[in-house]
Scaffold this active site. Structure first.
Site, PDB file in Angstrom:
ATOM      1  CG  HIS A 109      41.229  39.838  35.882  1.00 26.17           C
ATOM      2  ND1 HIS A 109      40.998  39.174  34.699  1.00 26.17           N
ATOM      3  CD2 HIS A 109      40.601  41.028  35.779  1.00 26.17           C
ATOM      4  CE1 HIS A 109      40.277  39.941  33.905  1.00 26.17           C
ATOM      5  NE2 HIS A 109      40.023  41.080  34.538  1.00 26.17           N
ATOM      6  NE  ARG A 180      41.027  52.931  59.465  1.00 28.83           N
ATOM      7  CZ  ARG A 180      41.839  52.418  58.577  1.00 28.83           C
ATOM      8  NH1 ARG A 180      41.731  52.767  57.324  1.00 28.83           N
ATOM      9  NH2 ARG A 180      42.741  51.514  58.894  1.00 28.83           N
TER      10      ARG A 180
END
Length: 190
Positions: A109, A180
């Site tokens: 949004h 990661r």
């Protein structure tokens, strides 16, 4: 948004097949399921969707128009409570396993600009940073989040609760927030 609450009898299955004609006969859907934009969603053969899935292909929002696509490859398995939102494109490869409570989106949004901070989030225009692509034979563990513009290479594992903000190479295990690489399942290409 259309919600289907019962697949337990033949009549309900017939209704779902009329609403979502490209849903294959070999696909199993556990109820309830909430789907928006059925015509923009394709599902390969022999897929399984656990209960509580919310799959949304938004072709319009406010005054904006979009051309969304959501694709599930053959033999994809979803444990349940998957939430996918697309105004652009979300493609899930073949033989993908998706745990419970996973969120995948290609939009947000607004675009996080200072100007848009004065507008209520629900009133901001939808904004996509790019399509989401999940390769074949990927395992997405419970409560993972995959954000816009991310491409996940085939054979990778997305750890439980991981927030994936960048591309994931093929054959890697990722975890954390932001996610990661924690392990290479296959050696990286030279």
């Amino acid at each position: 948004m259309k919600s289907i609450n019962s697949f337990r009898n033949l009549r309900s299955r017939s209704i779902v097949r009329k609403i979502w004609p490209n849903l294959t006969a070999s696909t199993t859907v556990r109820l309830p399921i909430n789907v928006r934009g059925w015509k923009y969603i394709t599902v390969g053969n022999d897929c399984y969707f656990g209960p509580g899935c919310r799959i949304e292909a938004w072709d319009s929002y406010g005054t904006e128009s979009f051309s969304p696509t959501i694709m599930f490859g053959a033999r994809t398995r979803v444990a349940g409570n998957l939430h996918i939102g697309a105004i652009n494109s979300v493609v899930i490869g073949e033989d993908v396993l998706i745990g419970r409570d996973v969120f995948i989106t290609d939009h947000a949004h607004g675009n996080s600009s200072i100007e848009q901070q004065t507008i209520a989030p629900n009133d901001r225009p939808l904004f996509s940073k790019g399509a989401v692509y999940v390769g074949d034979k990927v395992w997405i563990c419970e409560r993972a989040i995959i954000l816009p513009g991310v491409h996940i290479g085939s054979g990778s594992i997305i750890g439980a609760g991981a927030v994936v903000t960048h591309d994931v190479p093929a054959g890697c295990v990722v975890g954390g927030n932001p996610a990661r690489i924690v392990k290479h399942i296959v050696p990286p290409e030279q």
